[in-house]
Design an enzyme around this catalytic site. Structure first.
Site, PDB file in Angstrom:
ATOM      1  N   ASP A 255       0.866  -1.177   0.000  1.00  0.00           N
ATOM      2  CA  ASP A 255       0.000   0.000   0.000  1.00  0.00           C
ATOM      3  C   ASP A 255       0.907   1.232   0.000  1.00  0.00           C
ATOM      4  O   ASP A 255       1.795   1.361   0.866  1.00  0.00           O
ATOM      5  CB  ASP A 255      -0.879  -0.020   1.255  1.00  0.00           C
ATOM      6  CG  ASP A 255      -2.023   0.973   1.160  1.00  0.00           C
ATOM      7  OD1 ASP A 255      -3.167   0.536   1.242  1.00  0.00           O
ATOM      8  OD2 ASP A 255      -1.745   2.179   1.014  1.00  0.00           O
ATOM      9  N   GLU A 298      -4.593   2.492  -4.257  1.00  0.00           N
ATOM     10  CA  GLU A 298      -3.126   2.388  -4.158  1.00  0.00           C
ATOM     11  C   GLU A 298      -2.706   1.041  -3.592  1.00  0.00           C
ATOM     12  O   GLU A 298      -1.585   0.882  -3.100  1.00  0.00           O
ATOM     13  CB  GLU A 298      -2.583   3.523  -3.279  1.00  0.00           C
ATOM     14  CG  GLU A 298      -2.980   3.474  -1.820  1.00  0.00           C
ATOM     15  CD  GLU A 298      -4.317   4.137  -1.512  1.00  0.00           C
ATOM     16  OE1 GLU A 298      -4.520   4.528  -0.347  1.00  0.00           O
ATOM     17  OE2 GLU A 298      -5.160   4.254  -2.417  1.00  0.00           O
TER      18      GLU A 298
END
Length: 379
Positions: A255, A298
């Site tokens: 992430d 993301e």
């Protein structure tokens, strides 16, 4: 015994060629109206149009209704061959000049007008075939290999057949001196070549469309990585191999840290730029056997087949350092990013959902511990 005049068969051949090629003209016209993606259809359109004209002219000559020589057929042959060459070049080569090819063939057509008889014209066509069609065959087979498209291979096979029959024509002209034999070989060569090219053309279009739809279905349009559906498809194959060979499978979830602030500072275009650059780095660091996916936003994941936890940790750390050290240039501004990683590994009774859940737990731990680090699950 029932006998049929050979003329009937010849006329049937001409009707077959003219009607079938005409149908392809309508097909190309429809595809052009639909703005069919993949490659330009203009040269194939010209290939089929001039092909019909050439076969009609040849039929008129063969029927004896009008006394003509092969001069017009030679011109038609040079034109259709040039259009086929241009069509293949347009797909296979990034840099090429159609004007040069047009000039060369224009000169070739002018030279053909100075030939005295049909024997010389057949020699001329045979020599031209030996020069041009090996190039068409090579480029078509190359395309078939690179794009995994059998349609291009069929076009290559058609060009190869024409090349192999060209020496037979020369033998019939220069050694046997048998015009009928040479003319028959030329009919077989050109009719079979046209049919195979037509089949290859349609097959290549259908396969190209199928590949495009598959890519849209299985890949993320922004990054080019697998989407979740593509990941599931790839994982099914990886798990089958892992269970068969009793190998470990690892997952690395990741992430991007503080990605919202990147969007707030540089806008969504800047955020998209960062995602694409990160994905490019991910593919660079991963092995060809690994499955890289963007799960959304993301969040990313890599599935590593035949990889133990220690090795997966090393991969994750290598990616982490590479991302941390990289400086992205967006609109003249430097962007520095970091990423958090979670690693999990299963060796027996591999369950992908469980594997990813364990990797997510490790990722949450990495973020809780301050981000920009690699953590692993306890399993």
């Amino acid at each position: 015994m029932f006998e049929v005049d050979l003329v009937v068969y010849v006329n049937a051949l001409f009707i077959l060629m003219i009607s079938s090629i005409s149908s392809y003209i309508f097909i190309v016209h429809k595809l052009r109206n639909d703005n069919y993606p993949g490659f330009s259809l203009r040269y194939y359109n010209l290939y089929f149009i001039v092909g019909v004209i050439g076969w009609v002219g040849l039929w008129i000559k063969d029927s004896g209704l009008i006394k003509v020589d092969l001069a017009s057929s030679v011109i038609a042959y040079l034109l259709v061959s040039s259009f086929l060459l241009l069509a293949v070049l347009e797909v296979s080569c990034k840099k090429w000049n159609d004007k040069v090819i047009a000039i060369i063939h224009g000169v070739g057509i002018i030279l053909s007008l100075f030939l005295d008889d049909d024997f010389e014209r057949l020699v001329y066509i045979s020599l031209y075939t030996l020069l041009v069609y090996p190039v068409i065959a090579f480029l078509s087979f190359k395309l078939a290999h690179e794009n995994n498209n059998i349609g291009n291979g069929i076009i290559g096979a058609a060009a190869t057949l024409v090349v192999f029959l060209a020496p037979v024509q020369l033998y019939g002209i220069l050694i046997l001196g048998d015009f009928n034999f040479v003319y028959a070989v030329a009919l077989v060569s050109n009719s079979t070549g046209f049919i195979l090219v037509s089949i290859g053309f349609l097959a290549s279009m259908l396969i190209a469309e199928h590949n495009q739809l598959t890519q849209l279905t299985f890949t993320d349009p922004l990054t080019g990585l697998f989407n979740r559906r593509g990941l599931d498809h790839a994982v099914a194959l990886l798990l089958s191999s892992a269970k068969r060979n009793k190998n470990s499978v690892s997952a690395i979830t990741m992430d991007l840290d503080f990605f919202k602030s990147i969007n707030d500072t540089y806008g969504h275009d800047g955020g998209d730029f960062v995602l694409k650059e990160f994905s490019r780095e991910l593919l660079h660091q991963a092995r060809s056997s690994d499955a890289c996916s963007r799960l959304g936003g993301e969040e990313f994941v890599i599935i590593l087949p035949a990889t133990k936890k220690a090795n997966a940790m090393q991969v994750a750390e290598r990616i982490r350092r590479s991302v941390e050290e990289k400086e992205l240039n967006y609109g003249g501004k430097a962007i520095k990013i970091t990423c958090s990683f979670g690693v999990s590994t299963l060796s027996t009774e591999i369950d992908m959902d469980y594997l990813l859940k364990q990797a997510d737990k490790a990722l949450y731990q990495a973020k809780a511990d301050g981000r920009n680090r690699v953590c692993s699950s306890e399993y």
